[in-house]
Design an enzyme around this catalytic site. Sequence first.
Site, PDB file in Angstrom:
ATOM      1  N   HIS A 261       0.812  -1.213   0.000  1.00  0.00           N
ATOM      2  CA  HIS A 261       0.000   0.000   0.000  1.00  0.00           C
ATOM      3  C   HIS A 261       0.848   1.266   0.000  1.00  0.00           C
ATOM      4  O   HIS A 261       0.329   2.369   0.145  1.00  0.00           O
ATOM      5  CB  HIS A 261      -0.929  -0.030   1.224  1.00  0.00           C
ATOM      6  CG  HIS A 261      -2.034   0.964   1.197  1.00  0.00           C
ATOM      7  ND1 HIS A 261      -2.128   2.017   2.085  1.00  0.00           N
ATOM      8  CD2 HIS A 261      -3.103   1.093   0.365  1.00  0.00           C
ATOM      9  CE1 HIS A 261      -3.198   2.727   1.819  1.00  0.00           C
ATOM     10  NE2 HIS A 261      -3.813   2.204   0.780  1.00  0.00           N
ATOM     11  N   LYS A 263       3.290   4.441  -1.229  1.00  0.00           N
ATOM     12  CA  LYS A 263       3.428   5.358  -2.371  1.00  0.00           C
ATOM     13  C   LYS A 263       4.756   6.087  -2.175  1.00  0.00           C
ATOM     14  O   LYS A 263       4.854   6.993  -1.343  1.00  0.00           O
ATOM     15  CB  LYS A 263       2.282   6.370  -2.441  1.00  0.00           C
ATOM     16  CG  LYS A 263       0.903   5.744  -2.657  1.00  0.00           C
ATOM     17  CD  LYS A 263       0.183   5.556  -1.362  1.00  0.00           C
ATOM     18  CE  LYS A 263      -1.207   4.970  -1.586  1.00  0.00           C
ATOM     19  NZ  LYS A 263      -1.802   4.508  -0.322  1.00  0.00           N
ATOM     20  N   ASP A 268      17.299  10.136  -7.720  1.00  0.00           N
ATOM     21  CA  ASP A 268      18.748  10.337  -7.542  1.00  0.00           C
ATOM     22  C   ASP A 268      19.196  10.200  -6.090  1.00  0.00           C
ATOM     23  O   ASP A 268      20.278  10.685  -5.723  1.00  0.00           O
ATOM     24  CB  ASP A 268      19.175  11.714  -8.077  1.00  0.00           C
ATOM     25  CG  ASP A 268      19.085  11.801  -9.593  1.00  0.00           C
ATOM     26  OD1 ASP A 268      19.128  10.730 -10.236  1.00  0.00           O
ATOM     27  OD2 ASP A 268      18.955  12.917 -10.119  1.00  0.00           O
ATOM     28  N   HIS A 440      -8.792  11.900   1.864  1.00  0.00           N
ATOM     29  CA  HIS A 440      -8.030  10.649   1.815  1.00  0.00           C
ATOM     30  C   HIS A 440      -6.689  10.783   2.527  1.00  0.00           C
ATOM     31  O   HIS A 440      -5.863   9.877   2.485  1.00  0.00           O
ATOM     32  CB  HIS A 440      -7.819  10.268   0.336  1.00  0.00           C
ATOM     33  CG  HIS A 440      -7.285   8.892   0.116  1.00  0.00           C
ATOM     34  ND1 HIS A 440      -6.004   8.653  -0.355  1.00  0.00           N
ATOM     35  CD2 HIS A 440      -7.853   7.672   0.286  1.00  0.00           C
ATOM     36  CE1 HIS A 440      -5.810   7.358  -0.476  1.00  0.00           C
ATOM     37  NE2 HIS A 440      -6.910   6.734  -0.090  1.00  0.00           N
ATOM     38  N   LYS A 442      -3.743  10.896   5.356  1.00  0.00           N
ATOM     39  CA  LYS A 442      -3.409  10.062   6.516  1.00  0.00           C
ATOM     40  C   LYS A 442      -2.412  10.851   7.361  1.00  0.00           C
ATOM     41  O   LYS A 442      -1.189  10.706   7.213  1.00  0.00           O
ATOM     42  CB  LYS A 442      -2.790   8.736   6.085  1.00  0.00           C
ATOM     43  CG  LYS A 442      -3.651   7.919   5.082  1.00  0.00           C
ATOM     44  CD  LYS A 442      -3.184   8.127   3.684  1.00  0.00           C
ATOM     45  CE  LYS A 442      -3.713   7.128   2.685  1.00  0.00           C
ATOM     46  NZ  LYS A 442      -5.077   6.736   2.729  1.00  0.00           N
ATOM     47  N   ASP A 447       0.180  18.054  19.962  1.00  0.00           N
ATOM     48  CA  ASP A 447       0.762  19.111  20.797  1.00  0.00           C
ATOM     49  C   ASP A 447       1.563  20.146  20.014  1.00  0.00           C
ATOM     50  O   ASP A 447       2.504  20.739  20.549  1.00  0.00           O
ATOM     51  CB  ASP A 447       1.648  18.504  21.885  1.00  0.00           C
ATOM     52  CG  ASP A 447       0.833  17.817  22.973  1.00  0.00           C
ATOM     53  OD1 ASP A 447      -0.388  18.050  23.022  1.00  0.00           O
ATOM     54  OD2 ASP A 447       1.412  17.047  23.758  1.00  0.00           O
TER      55      ASP A 447
END
Length: 522
Positions: A261, A263, A268, A440, A442, A447
């Site tokens: 899952h 991405k 370089d 979508h 995450k 704090d």
Amino acid sequence: MRISLKSLLGYALLLLAVLACWRYLASLRESPVRWVQGGLALSQEIWGQLNALWGAVRRYIYWILAAYAVVAALTVFFEESNPDRANLWLFTLLLFPFVGLAAYMFFGPDVRSVPHRWRVFRRSRRRRRGRGRVSSDAPNGLERLLEVSSGAVPTCGNELRLLLDGEETFSAIEEALISARHSIHMEYFSVAHDELGTRIKDLLTDRARAGVRIRFLYDAVGSWRIGRDFVEELRAAGVEVRAFMPVAFARFRSGLNHRDHRKIVVVDGEVGFLGGLNIGDMYLGRDPRMGLWRDTHLKLEGPAVSELDRVFWELWEQCVGPVAERDDCELRPSPPPREGGVAVQIASSGPGPTFRAVADGYFQMITSARRRVWITTPYLVPGETLSNALSIAARSGVDVRVIVPSKADHTLVFWASQFNVDALLRNGVRVFSYKGGFIHAKTMVADSEVASVGTTNLDVRSLEINYEVQAFVRSKSLAADLETAFLDDLEQCEEESLAGRRGRPLVQKAQAAVGRLWSALL
């Protein structure tokens, strides 16, 4: 065309099965099927053989069922570390004999990946062990925890850029790809063969023809829409392409376990990207059903890029085998720390009870917070441990807020999320439904000091089953940026309340109850 030994063996067994059937049919004295009034019927000879077979099986049916129950129970006990998930599968296997076993083999844990996941974890730990140590007085222990959990080495002097939508993210990624001189590493859960996918493919083929070494890893289930032509065009240009854990009928097996899952983009060894955005037009807000697609990505420059690259190599080497020699550009030292840069740890996680660094990091952030914890997640199925952490923090006076979508992209997960909204509201957690499209992202910020951005949803599948990557950052500036984005998103939200949710239609309450039953598998 390359054929693996496993595929060759499968074809050989299929051929033997066909020959055996042909020999059996040839041995029959009459046609196995004949026309009768009203349709087709089996011949008397076939009926006789089937009755004889049933008579032989019937004598041992109780032994067969007993053996089935024992094998099913042992399989679940040894494969499932989550007791809720184990109980659910045991219930299914025993209540629906044989049908339940077929469902378990299709949707349950992939037995082949059990040794696979331990190889990933051990190799990752060996590579990172000894690369850095956290001081014993590290604030709140998050850095130490992540290093112990996954070998995530703390790095300092990193420069970060927060990217808050698809257009901004892919403009930055394409700019980095165009400037590549030596290598490009890309790892994606979902790649679609549409306008954006074609744009990325054309960029990669151009850079490959210019002499840039490109490795492209995609998940076979998440990227079922990628198409053979897409892959073949990349390979024809010299791009090294691999599918992670390919399966048959990927389009219909979107719930299959242990998926990649992540991405990740690394250019370089100097510039890196990670976050929630896959490659496809939908992530640019072009899907009328989902509307505006609100997501968060992170651009990295500095020593943390080398750590992100090591996460890429974890699963790449599982697909191609250990790489004995790497390019000179990939063996260079990590990019030097930048003056005024921030501290970053890149934590990777995957299947198995000892490969859950991201869940550990989330737990530490929540339980260590004294003032506030603000979370954005597309799916809210956190499991008992994190649910308790959020509830206890809220009851202790911490400002705990969670933004979730108001529409579903995966129906069953959405139903389960709705059940958890009710449970968290009862414990003082403030939950907001996003009305401005589909959210979508995450992210988590605690704090105004510690922040997290990556690919990991607040659900059991991300936290315990799939391979994920998450950046944990100790930076007041990034935390402030995330808090500003959170407050901007709140303007597109409607706050949930127990009083308002009591008046929901009975159908929606039933859906939430159904989602709860399956939440251990989501």
